[in-house]
Write an enzyme that holds these catalytic residues in place. Sequence first.
Site, PDB file in Angstrom:
ATOM      1  N   TYR A 111       0.840  -1.204   0.000  1.00 26.46           N
ATOM      2  CA  TYR A 111       0.000   0.000   0.000  1.00 26.46           C
ATOM      3  C   TYR A 111       0.867   1.243   0.000  1.00 26.46           C
ATOM      4  O   TYR A 111       1.938   1.266   0.634  1.00 26.46           O
ATOM      5  CB  TYR A 111      -0.875   0.050   1.266  1.00 26.46           C
ATOM      6  CG  TYR A 111      -2.041  -0.893   1.271  1.00 26.46           C
ATOM      7  CD1 TYR A 111      -3.216  -0.579   0.602  1.00 26.46           C
ATOM      8  CD2 TYR A 111      -1.965  -2.095   1.969  1.00 26.46           C
ATOM      9  CE1 TYR A 111      -4.299  -1.440   0.625  1.00 26.46           C
ATOM     10  CE2 TYR A 111      -3.035  -2.964   1.988  1.00 26.46           C
ATOM     11  CZ  TYR A 111      -4.203  -2.626   1.315  1.00 26.46           C
ATOM     12  OH  TYR A 111      -5.266  -3.494   1.343  1.00 26.46           O
ATOM     13  N   TYR A 150      -0.155  -9.701   0.646  1.00 31.98           N
ATOM     14  CA  TYR A 150       0.856  -9.037   1.490  1.00 31.98           C
ATOM     15  C   TYR A 150       0.896  -9.664   2.880  1.00 31.98           C
ATOM     16  O   TYR A 150      -0.100 -10.177   3.377  1.00 31.98           O
ATOM     17  CB  TYR A 150       0.595  -7.535   1.572  1.00 31.98           C
ATOM     18  CG  TYR A 150      -0.744  -7.095   2.125  1.00 31.98           C
ATOM     19  CD1 TYR A 150      -0.999  -7.057   3.490  1.00 31.98           C
ATOM     20  CD2 TYR A 150      -1.741  -6.672   1.266  1.00 31.98           C
ATOM     21  CE1 TYR A 150      -2.221  -6.623   3.988  1.00 31.98           C
ATOM     22  CE2 TYR A 150      -2.976  -6.238   1.746  1.00 31.98           C
ATOM     23  CZ  TYR A 150      -3.202  -6.213   3.112  1.00 31.98           C
ATOM     24  OH  TYR A 150      -4.410  -5.803   3.593  1.00 31.98           O
ATOM     25  N   ARG A 160      -2.304 -11.940   3.671  1.00 31.70           N
ATOM     26  CA  ARG A 160      -3.700 -11.732   3.274  1.00 31.70           C
ATOM     27  C   ARG A 160      -3.936 -12.256   1.863  1.00 31.70           C
ATOM     28  O   ARG A 160      -3.146 -12.017   0.945  1.00 31.70           O
ATOM     29  CB  ARG A 160      -4.046 -10.225   3.254  1.00 31.70           C
ATOM     30  CG  ARG A 160      -4.093  -9.479   4.550  1.00 31.70           C
ATOM     31  CD  ARG A 160      -5.221  -9.888   5.483  1.00 31.70           C
ATOM     32  NE  ARG A 160      -6.450 -10.356   4.893  1.00 31.70           N
ATOM     33  CZ  ARG A 160      -7.448  -9.582   4.465  1.00 31.70           C
ATOM     34  NH1 ARG A 160      -7.387  -8.281   4.590  1.00 31.70           N
ATOM     35  NH2 ARG A 160      -8.552 -10.090   3.954  1.00 31.70           N
ATOM     36  N   HIS A 163      -7.011  -8.870  -2.264  1.00 30.83           N
ATOM     37  CA  HIS A 163      -8.347  -8.306  -2.063  1.00 30.83           C
ATOM     38  C   HIS A 163      -8.362  -6.834  -2.435  1.00 30.83           C
ATOM     39  O   HIS A 163      -7.321  -6.173  -2.469  1.00 30.83           O
ATOM     40  CB  HIS A 163      -8.774  -8.461  -0.589  1.00 30.83           C
ATOM     41  CG  HIS A 163      -7.846  -7.777   0.350  1.00 30.83           C
ATOM     42  ND1 HIS A 163      -6.675  -8.357   0.788  1.00 30.83           N
ATOM     43  CD2 HIS A 163      -7.866  -6.534   0.909  1.00 30.83           C
ATOM     44  CE1 HIS A 163      -6.025  -7.525   1.587  1.00 30.83           C
ATOM     45  NE2 HIS A 163      -6.723  -6.393   1.668  1.00 30.83           N
ATOM     46  N   HIS A 165     -10.527  -3.369  -1.181  1.00 30.82           N
ATOM     47  CA  HIS A 165     -11.477  -2.808  -0.214  1.00 30.82           C
ATOM     48  C   HIS A 165     -12.490  -1.936  -0.947  1.00 30.82           C
ATOM     49  O   HIS A 165     -12.125  -1.192  -1.865  1.00 30.82           O
ATOM     50  CB  HIS A 165     -10.746  -1.939   0.814  1.00 30.82           C
ATOM     51  CG  HIS A 165      -9.731  -2.681   1.629  1.00 30.82           C
ATOM     52  ND1 HIS A 165     -10.019  -3.216   2.871  1.00 30.82           N
ATOM     53  CD2 HIS A 165      -8.432  -2.983   1.393  1.00 30.82           C
ATOM     54  CE1 HIS A 165      -8.931  -3.800   3.357  1.00 30.82           C
ATOM     55  NE2 HIS A 165      -7.955  -3.680   2.485  1.00 30.82           N
TER      56      HIS A 165
HETATM   57 FE   LIG Z   1      -6.030  -4.652   2.632  1.00 34.23          FE
END
Ligand SMILES: [Fe+2]
Length: 240
Positions: A111, A150, A160, A163, A165
């Site tokens: 991110y 990640y 994770r 995905h 959000h």
């Molecule tokens: Fe996330």
Amino acid sequence: MRQPSVTGGVVGYRRDNAAVDGPYLLPDYVATHTRAPKRPLVPLAHTLSEVTGPVYGHEDVGELDHDLTRQHDGEPLGERIVLHGRVLDGDGRPVRGTLIEVWQANAAGRYRHVVDQHPAPLDPNFSGAGRCLTDDEGRYRFITIKPGAYPWRNHDNAWRAAHIHLSLFGPAFATRLVTQMYFPGDPLFSQDPIFYSVPDQRDRERLISQFDLAETVPEWALAYEFDIVLRGRESTPMEG
Ligand SMILES: [Fe+2]
């Protein structure tokens, strides 16, 4: 499901469906240990400001806000995808003019956020955020790149599942909903306690998008379809 609350002539919205969305406290999802409420919730009646605003219009959303691959001078690295679907109410009717915001990691699973310092590269051509309004048929469409998995230190070598959000604003603050969509066949589902925070397997499966060959663009992009149902038996699980 609780009925709408009425205070001072203001009719509030119905509350979330806890049976579908799952509990606040989950033993395997470490962040819930400190953030889950420790006392019974106190339902507060919705007030006028929560029920009537804000209202978003097309003038608030830029022409390219839905295209996460065209927000910088160059194109981001990664697998270009079309993400599209419909927002529907519990009776299958389209929900029009809903602001949908998305945020996601880049193709390397990082991110653009100060908290994310894991050793994967940032992409100078990818911010990872976009938005659009649903049209008269409740449709939305984003162009983006497929996010990478990640690590997140929840448990031993925890990663994770990939995905994106999503936030849906609806017509008022009280109607904002937040969820995550996943990609079919991800090998990381089995060890992802956020995916498993939704208790029922059929409900969890509604968080997985479908590969959509018809919407792929030859030589250019793959496509995934993700419908969002707000109420009823087929409702999309949301985050508390
Ligand atoms: Fe996330």
